[in-house]
Design an enzyme around this catalytic site. Structure first.
Site, PDB file in Angstrom:
ATOM      1  N   SER A 149       0.835  -1.261   0.021  1.00 60.84           N
ATOM      2  CA  SER A 149      -0.171  -0.054  -0.016  1.00 60.84           C
ATOM      3  C   SER A 149       0.846   1.539   0.138  1.00 60.84           C
ATOM      4  O   SER A 149       2.066   1.200   0.599  1.00 60.84           O
ATOM      5  CB  SER A 149      -1.001  -0.017   1.264  1.00 60.84           C
ATOM      6  OG  SER A 149      -1.464   1.356   1.552  1.00 60.84           O
ATOM      7  N   TYR A 162      -2.121  -0.722  10.237  1.00 62.39           N
ATOM      8  CA  TYR A 162      -1.944  -1.302   8.829  1.00 62.39           C
ATOM      9  C   TYR A 162      -0.884  -0.568   8.000  1.00 62.39           C
ATOM     10  O   TYR A 162      -0.448  -1.476   7.481  1.00 62.39           O
ATOM     11  CB  TYR A 162      -3.267  -0.630   8.110  1.00 62.39           C
ATOM     12  CG  TYR A 162      -3.432  -0.517   6.541  1.00 62.39           C
ATOM     13  CD1 TYR A 162      -3.949  -1.846   6.012  1.00 62.39           C
ATOM     14  CD2 TYR A 162      -3.135   0.269   5.667  1.00 62.39           C
ATOM     15  CE1 TYR A 162      -4.158  -2.153   4.715  1.00 62.39           C
ATOM     16  CE2 TYR A 162      -3.438   0.114   4.247  1.00 62.39           C
ATOM     17  CZ  TYR A 162      -3.771  -1.206   3.876  1.00 62.39           C
ATOM     18  OH  TYR A 162      -3.843  -1.326   2.482  1.00 62.39           O
TER      19      TYR A 162
END
Ligand SMILES: NC(=O)c1ccc[n+]([C@@H]2O[C@H](COP(=O)([O-])OP(=O)(O)OC[C@H]3O[C@@H](n4cnc5c(N)ncnc54)[C@H](O)[C@@H]3O)[C@@H](O)[C@H]2O)c1
Length: 268
Positions: A149, A162
């Site tokens: 990401s 995350y």
């Protein structure tokens, strides 16, 4: 050079948005698919869509955090298809409790949620890579692609767990790439893609209002994206096909950003 016809690909998190798109794109390119999900029934619709375009896909039930269930599925896949050429580690994502609220600080972060999101995004890639990568090492051929990401390259406020776990997963991508090339030869390659912002199930409410306009967060992202838009999910598929193919046969241990220029831009 870019052809992947008749390759056997495993996709984890196959019931999700990005996975559904690459599954159909791979099917169109002639790849035979082993689709993994915690609930086989969540894949019925996708398999019908793949069948409708003349593709071939089979559903398997497994939890990516459960090594035993993955070992069982590996045996089934090897018996059904004979080999494993490609592994897409797509299962992952953020969890509501692991994000810090608008008016809160790091000291309000739930440590339990941090651990859960870390387990999902780090171990959820490590465990399938070890289980299915073993079959690739025995074949001396295979490709693993992990889904990272933009939250690694640039700090995204409030998203603590995350981001940290995807960062660790990127390090593991490079680590495993080196390990495989040094110990098993150049045939097994390990890379990752780092998608920017693609509106999907997980982030729709965070980025868009009910009337379709962008939230403050959505506006902030667009302001920092030189191409001035969110990505279309299908725009990831060419890069994944490239990394899976012989066109990328000297590429291992990289993380490829697919982000409309977000990671290149200082915001100024
Ligand atoms: N959508 C984006 O903009 C974006 C951006 C960057 C990275 N990503 C990454 O891409 C991947 C896919 O994202 P998405 O938007 O399609 O998410 P999604 O929520 O639609 O899909 C994630 C899938 O993972 C599965 N999953 C979760 N825990 C699992 C477990 N323990 N065992 C098996 N399956 C499990 C879920 O059931 C779901 O099908 C994720 O790793 C995400 O972090 C997405």
């Amino acid at each position: 050079m870019f052809g992947i016809k008749d390759k056997i690909a495993i996709i984890t998190g196959a019931s999700g948005s990005l996975a559904g798109s690459i599954a159909k794109s791979f099917a169109e390119a002639g790849v035979k698919l082993a689709l993994l999900s915690r609930k086989e029934s969540s894949l019925t619709e996708l398999i019908e869509e793949i069948n409708a375009i003349g593709g071939s896909a089979k559903a398997y039930e497994a939890d990516i955090l459960d090594e035993k269930s993955l070992e069982t599925v590996k045996d089934q896949i090897l018996s059904d298809f004979g080999r494993i050429d490609i592994l897409l580690n797509i299962a992952g994502g953020n969890l509501p409790g692991a994000t810090i609220g608008v008016d809160k600080t790091i000291f309000d972060l739930s440590i339990d949620a941090f651990k859960t999101v870390t387990d999902l995004n780090l171990n959820g890639t490590v465990i399938p890579s070890i289980v299915f990568g073993k079959a690739m090492s025995e074949q001396k051929e295979g490709v693993i692609i992990n889904y990272s990401s933009m939250a690694v390259e640039r700090v995204i406020t409030r998203v603590a767990g995350y981001s940290a776990s995807k960062a660790a997963m990127e390090n593991f991508t490079r680590w495993m790439a080196v390990e495989m090339a040094l110990k098993f030869g150049e045939g097994v390659r390990v890379n990752a893609i780092a998608p920017g912002f693609f509106i999907g199930k997980q982030n729709r409410a965070l980025l868009t209002n009910e009337d379709g306009s962008y939230t403050q967060r959505g506006e902030d992202i667009i302001r920092n994206t030189p191409m001035k838009r969110f990505g279309e999910v299908e725009e990831l598929n060419g890069a994944v096909q490239f990394l899976s193919s012989d066109a990328a046969k000297f590429i291992t241990g990289i993380v490829l950003p697919i982000d409309g220029g977000f990671s290149a831009f200082s915001g100024v």
